[in-house]
Scaffold this active site. Structure first.
Site, short mmCIF file in Angstrom:
data_model
loop_
_atom_site.label_atom_id
_atom_site.label_comp_id
_atom_site.label_asym_id
_atom_site.label_seq_id
_atom_site.Cartn_x
_atom_site.Cartn_y
_atom_site.Cartn_z
CB SER A 1 -26.27 -43.99 16.34
OG SER A 1 -26.39 -44.42 15.03
CE LYS A 2 -18.48 -41.99 14.64
NZ LYS A 2 -17.77 -42.96 14.98
NE ARG A 3 -26.59 -46.26 11.40
CZ ARG A 3 -27.50 -47.10 12.38
NH1 ARG A 3 -28.88 -46.80 12.52
NH2 ARG A 3 -26.88 -47.23 12.88
CG ASP A 4 -29.23 -40.61 14.44
OD1 ASP A 4 -30.56 -40.54 14.00
OD2 ASP A 4 -29.12 -41.08 15.34
N GLY A 5 -25.94 -37.94 11.90
CA GLY A 5 -25.74 -36.86 12.13
C GLY A 5 -25.03 -36.53 13.04
#
Ligand code: GLU
Length: 483
Positions: A250-254
């Site tokens: 997800s976006k949290r993974d960069g």
């Protein structure tokens, strides 16, 4: 039957790696079977859809080489078609207007939660009388249109990746909304599941290949195909892409969008090759291949059910394989923008040959394109710094003399235009100075490159010589060696 598949991105964000990987599988399947690959932009969510995201998606697919045969088609231009289908469902009694207010729906969910039940619509407006409907309308309530889903219906399909799938109608959340804000006079905004089925029917899609997060939608969509008299296509639900801790990427993974990977210096070929390996493996276990090669053997038998972990090391490895193989004339075009951004002094036109030689020298040691900024740095300027090891080397006895002799040869117009001419220059000096060749080579590396490590010495020297950077450098090193 000719294969027709589609990728149906929603332009609510940049092209995501998950969508792109789904596009890869669709593209490979279409090519394998001589079929058609269609691009459909699912932009019915007018609040979140943006034309810049559509541009990002189309340029991303093109950059990756995932060319489409038909489209792009835009759902926002096909609303009449969806409304007609909804009208058909209403006319046949397969759908109805439901007038629940948001507060009533909330209260329903709260009550279900209190009883530990899964949230669902309890179909309470399924059989309203005309009077009840009129009364709600008179109150000014706005309706949604719900499609009937019978609890005791069993939905089955043979998924090309996951095998036999069975869903119970009662697990689909009750009668589903297919259009919002609909008065008796007008049908409002059609929703995803309905629009997808209408389009897939209209476009003659034979195989729906998409991420496994759509499995519950598939069960609902099969009911819509039946209701609308369409032929149910085959389905293939591809595994999700996971991060290192096993969660959906997800976006949290960069980095998750294709344009970000592009900016980081991955080549399209390596990225598309890597995405193909996210869930599929070639029958011969080959890991480096073009899309065309993969298309020759692609089948869903070799697509995993389990999620595919994203592995940066592997992507880097693949990218380096591609960068090591690209002809210098092509690589240089990819590197010039990075060198320009780093404000290195050169003229892209006048220095083209020189830049190409430099690209050829650096190519074998690049992992990502921006590596050429640091590795190329010292080729773009006259003056340099020396590492400690290089400084030590320059202080060895005999080094000042050999540098002096080299300088004199170069200043005397010695031709230095090929590895052979470089070799003979080195040999002459070694002989005249009565020194070991090792001392000569190490000292020249220290003098020209300021370090004891780096790319091929002779190639580097030739490149520096072409811009007359070698004489000032040897002069500078000589000062150091003497001091
Ligand atoms: N618009 C949907 C998505 O982006 C497409 C799903 C499908 O392929 O049906 O997830």
């Amino acid at each position: 039957m000719s294969v027709r598949v589609r990728i149906a991105p929603s332009p609510t964000g940049n092209l995501h790696i998950g969508t792109a990987r789904t596009a890869v599988f669709n593209w490979l399947f279409a090519r394998r079977h001589g079929g058609q690959f269609i691009l459909r932009v699912e932009d019915t969510d007018t609040e979140r859809s943006r034309s810049e995201f559509t541009d990002n998606i189309t340029t991303g697919l093109q950059w990756l080489g995932l060319t489409w045969d038909e489209g792009p088609f835009f759902q926002s231009q096909r609303l009449d078609l969806y409304r007609q289908a909804i009208q058909t469902l209403l006319d046949q009694g397969l759908a109805y207007r439901a007038y629940d207010t948001p507060e009533e729906l909330d209260a329903m969910r709260t009550a279900q939660k209190a009883k530990n039940q899964a949230p669902r619509y309890d179909n309470r407006h399924r059989d309203l009388t005309e009077e009840q409907q009129k009364a709600y309308e008179a109150e000014g309530r706005q309706a949604v249109i719900r499609f009937k889903i019978d609890d005791d219906r069993v939905i089955q399909w043979k998924d090309l990746v996951r095998g036999n799938m069975t869903w119970q109608g009662s697990d689909l959340g009750g009668d589903m909304v297919v259009a919002r804000a609909s008065s008796v006079a007008e049908i409002g905004q059609p929703l995803y599941n309905l629009a997808v089925v209408v389009d897939d029917m209209d476009m003659g899609i034979t195989h729906v290949i998409r991420g496994e997060d759509h499995i519950a939608n598939t069960a609902k969509q099969i009911l819509l195909y039946e209701a609308l008299g369409g032929t149910v296509p085959e389905f293939a639900h591809t595994p999700l892409i996971l991060n290192q801790s096993g969660q959906k990427l997800s976006k949290r993974d960069g980095v998750t969008s294709i344009s970000d990977f592009q900016k980081m210096g991955f080549t399209a070929e390596a990225l598309v090759n890597y995405m193909t390996l996210l869930g599929w493996s070639a029958p011969d276990s080959e890991e480096v291949f073009t899309l065309e090669d993969a298309a020759k053997t692609f089948s869903f038998d070799r697509v995993n059910k389990a999620g595919a972990k994203f592995d940066w090391d592997k992507l880097d490895w693949l990218n380096s394989q591609y960068l090591h193989d690209i002809p210098a004339a092509e690589l240089v075009e990819m590197l010039i923008p990075y060198w320009q951004e780093a404000s290195y002094a050169f003229n892209p036109d006048a220095d083209q040959d020189w830049l190409t030689a430099l690209a050829g020298l650096l190519g074998p040691s690049l992992t990502r394109l921006p590596d050429a900024v640091e590795q190329g740095h010292f080729f773009f300027s006259e003056l340099m710094e020396y590492s400690e090891a290089a400084t030590q080397q320059l202080h060895q006895s005999g080094v000042a003399d050999l540098l002096q002799a080299t300088l004199e040869k170069l200043q005397a117009d010695t031709v230095l235009d090929s590895p052979a001419s470089g070799k003979s220059l080195v040999n002459e000096i070694v002989k005249a100075q009565g020194i070991k060749k090792g001392l000569m080579m190490k000292s020249m590396r220290a003098a020209l490159m300021g370090d004891m490590q780096g790319p091929d010495l002779m190639e580097s020297w030739l490149i520096l010589h072409r811009r007359q950077f070698d004489i000032p450098r040897i002069t500078q090193a000589l000062e150091l060696a003497k001091g």
